[in-house]
Design a protein around this motif. Structure first.
Motif, PDB file in Angstrom:
ATOM      1  N   PRO A  46      18.103 -12.559  -4.960  1.00 39.21           N
ATOM      2  CA  PRO A  46      17.018 -13.525  -5.140  1.00 39.21           C
ATOM      3  C   PRO A  46      16.748 -13.745  -6.628  1.00 39.21           C
ATOM      4  O   PRO A  46      16.851 -12.813  -7.435  1.00 39.21           O
ATOM      5  N   ASP A  47      16.421 -14.975  -6.971  1.00 35.81           N
ATOM      6  CA  ASP A  47      16.153 -15.323  -8.365  1.00 35.81           C
ATOM      7  C   ASP A  47      14.692 -15.027  -8.687  1.00 35.81           C
ATOM      8  O   ASP A  47      13.836 -15.904  -8.644  1.00 35.81           O
ATOM      9  N   THR A  48      14.416 -13.765  -8.996  1.00 39.28           N
ATOM     10  CA  THR A  48      13.062 -13.328  -9.324  1.00 39.28           C
ATOM     11  C   THR A  48      13.038 -12.820 -10.766  1.00 39.28           C
ATOM     12  O   THR A  48      14.089 -12.485 -11.320  1.00 39.28           O
ATOM     13  N   PRO A  49      11.860 -12.746 -11.377  1.00 40.55           N
ATOM     14  CA  PRO A  49      11.780 -12.206 -12.742  1.00 40.55           C
ATOM     15  C   PRO A  49      12.314 -10.777 -12.856  1.00 40.55           C
ATOM     16  O   PRO A  49      12.909 -10.413 -13.868  1.00 40.55           O
ATOM     17  N   ALA A  50      12.133  -9.964 -11.817  1.00 43.54           N
ATOM     18  CA  ALA A  50      12.624  -8.583 -11.849  1.00 43.54           C
ATOM     19  C   ALA A  50      14.148  -8.548 -11.913  1.00 43.54           C
ATOM     20  O   ALA A  50      14.735  -7.798 -12.710  1.00 43.54           O
ATOM     21  N   VAL A  51      14.803  -9.349 -11.089  1.00 43.07           N
ATOM     22  CA  VAL A  51      16.275  -9.379 -11.077  1.00 43.07           C
ATOM     23  C   VAL A  51      16.791  -9.956 -12.389  1.00 43.07           C
ATOM     24  O   VAL A  51      17.749  -9.440 -12.977  1.00 43.07           O
ATOM     25  N   ARG A  52      16.159 -11.010 -12.876  1.00 43.50           N
ATOM     26  CA  ARG A  52      16.568 -11.603 -14.158  1.00 43.50           C
ATOM     27  C   ARG A  52      16.442 -10.583 -15.289  1.00 43.50           C
ATOM     28  O   ARG A  52      17.316 -10.500 -16.155  1.00 43.50           O
ATOM     29  N   GLY A  53      15.381  -9.802 -15.276  1.00 48.88           N
ATOM     30  CA  GLY A  53      15.196  -8.782 -16.302  1.00 48.88           C
ATOM     31  C   GLY A  53      16.265  -7.713 -16.243  1.00 48.88           C
ATOM     32  O   GLY A  53      16.751  -7.249 -17.285  1.00 48.88           O
ATOM     33  N   MET A  54      16.656  -7.328 -15.029  1.00 52.19           N
ATOM     34  CA  MET A  54      17.715  -6.331 -14.882  1.00 52.19           C
ATOM     35  C   MET A  54      19.029  -6.866 -15.420  1.00 52.19           C
ATOM     36  O   MET A  54      19.770  -6.160 -16.111  1.00 52.19           O
ATOM     37  N   VAL A  55      19.336  -8.127 -15.108  1.00 51.19           N
ATOM     38  CA  VAL A  55      20.577  -8.743 -15.583  1.00 51.19           C
ATOM     39  C   VAL A  55      20.559  -8.860 -17.106  1.00 51.19           C
ATOM     40  O   VAL A  55      21.554  -8.575 -17.772  1.00 51.19           O
ATOM     41  N   GLU A  56      19.435  -9.256 -17.670  1.00 50.08           N
ATOM     42  CA  GLU A  56      19.337  -9.416 -19.123  1.00 50.08           C
ATOM     43  C   GLU A  56      19.378  -8.082 -19.861  1.00 50.08           C
ATOM     44  O   GLU A  56      19.736  -8.042 -21.036  1.00 50.08           O
ATOM     45  N   SER A  57      19.044  -6.988 -19.183  1.00 53.07           N
ATOM     46  CA  SER A  57      19.058  -5.683 -19.850  1.00 53.07           C
ATOM     47  C   SER A  57      20.466  -5.110 -19.972  1.00 53.07           C
ATOM     48  O   SER A  57      20.684  -4.188 -20.762  1.00 53.07           O
ATOM     49  N   ILE A  58      21.422  -5.639 -19.204  1.00 48.77           N
ATOM     50  CA  ILE A  58      22.809  -5.161 -19.297  1.00 48.77           C
ATOM     51  C   ILE A  58      23.787  -6.347 -19.357  1.00 48.77           C
ATOM     52  O   ILE A  58      24.702  -6.454 -18.545  1.00 48.77           O
ATOM     53  N   PRO A  59      23.640  -7.243 -20.347  1.00 49.54           N
ATOM     54  CA  PRO A  59      24.504  -8.430 -20.401  1.00 49.54           C
ATOM     55  C   PRO A  59      25.969  -8.099 -20.678  1.00 49.54           C
ATOM     56  O   PRO A  59      26.850  -8.914 -20.386  1.00 49.54           O
ATOM     57  N   HIS A  60      26.256  -6.921 -21.212  1.00 49.47           N
ATOM     58  CA  HIS A  60      27.626  -6.507 -21.486  1.00 49.47           C
ATOM     59  C   HIS A  60      28.328  -5.993 -20.222  1.00 49.47           C
ATOM     60  O   HIS A  60      29.545  -5.806 -20.235  1.00 49.47           O
ATOM     61  N   LEU A  61      27.574  -5.787 -19.134  1.00 46.36           N
ATOM     62  CA  LEU A  61      28.158  -5.273 -17.894  1.00 46.36           C
ATOM     63  C   LEU A  61      28.171  -6.291 -16.767  1.00 46.36           C
ATOM     64  O   LEU A  61      28.969  -6.167 -15.838  1.00 46.36           O
ATOM     65  N   VAL A  62      27.272  -7.277 -16.803  1.00 44.03           N
ATOM     66  CA  VAL A  62      27.198  -8.260 -15.717  1.00 44.03           C
ATOM     67  C   VAL A  62      27.069  -9.671 -16.286  1.00 44.03           C
ATOM     68  O   VAL A  62      26.689  -9.860 -17.443  1.00 44.03           O
ATOM     69  N   THR A  63      27.397 -10.648 -15.457  1.00 42.46           N
ATOM     70  CA  THR A  63      27.226 -12.040 -15.819  1.00 42.46           C
ATOM     71  C   THR A  63      26.728 -12.811 -14.604  1.00 42.46           C
ATOM     72  O   THR A  63      27.006 -12.423 -13.466  1.00 42.46           O
ATOM     73  N   ILE A  64      26.010 -13.883 -14.854  1.00 41.15           N
ATOM     74  CA  ILE A  64      25.563 -14.749 -13.764  1.00 41.15           C
ATOM     75  C   ILE A  64      26.631 -15.787 -13.543  1.00 41.15           C
ATOM     76  O   ILE A  64      26.960 -16.579 -14.438  1.00 41.15           O
ATOM     77  N   VAL A  65      27.217 -15.789 -12.348  1.00 46.94           N
ATOM     78  CA  VAL A  65      28.305 -16.684 -12.016  1.00 46.94           C
ATOM     79  C   VAL A  65      27.773 -18.036 -11.553  1.00 46.94           C
ATOM     80  O   VAL A  65      28.312 -19.082 -11.926  1.00 46.94           O
ATOM     81  N   GLU A  66      26.727 -18.003 -10.740  1.00 40.53           N
ATOM     82  CA  GLU A  66      26.239 -19.235 -10.115  1.00 40.53           C
ATOM     83  C   GLU A  66      24.743 -19.105  -9.828  1.00 40.53           C
ATOM     84  O   GLU A  66      24.255 -18.022  -9.534  1.00 40.53           O
ATOM     85  N   GLU A  67      24.054 -20.234  -9.942  1.00 35.65           N
ATOM     86  CA  GLU A  67      22.639 -20.296  -9.575  1.00 35.65           C
ATOM     87  C   GLU A  67      22.517 -21.281  -8.422  1.00 35.65           C
ATOM     88  O   GLU A  67      22.927 -22.430  -8.535  1.00 35.65           O
ATOM     89  N   ARG A  68      21.967 -20.818  -7.303  1.00 32.88           N
ATOM     90  CA  ARG A  68      21.834 -21.666  -6.116  1.00 32.88           C
ATOM     91  C   ARG A  68      20.365 -21.945  -5.848  1.00 32.88           C
ATOM     92  O   ARG A  68      19.517 -21.087  -5.993  1.00 32.88           O
ATOM     93  N   ALA A  69      20.103 -23.167  -5.425  1.00 34.40           N
ATOM     94  CA  ALA A  69      18.717 -23.558  -5.163  1.00 34.40           C
ATOM     95  C   ALA A  69      18.270 -23.129  -3.770  1.00 34.40           C
ATOM     96  O   ALA A  69      18.991 -22.808  -2.909  1.00 34.40           O
TER      97      ALA A  69
END
Length: 61
Positions: free
Chosen positions: A38-61
């Protein structure tokens, strides 16, 4: 609800425990695995805290 597809692009080997825990929290554990989350602030924060390990492939509405 909007979702994002997250892909693991880096290995957690020789990384701090908090970064490994963040990967587990996102449901990732092996290279090139993807998860739709889910596109929530918590998930976005987790992704942004480890940008060298993960990437966002796609954003779905």
């Amino acid at each position: 609800m909007a979702t994002i597809v997250v892909k693991q692009i880096g290995s957690p080997i020789r990384r701090p425990k908090i970064q490994r825990a963040t990967l587990v929290g996102l449901g990732l554990n092996k290279l090139n695995r993807t998860r739709e989350l889910p596109d929530t602030p918590a998930v976005r924060g987790m992704v942004e805290s480890i940008p060298h390990l993960v990437t966002i492939v796609e954003e779905r509405a």
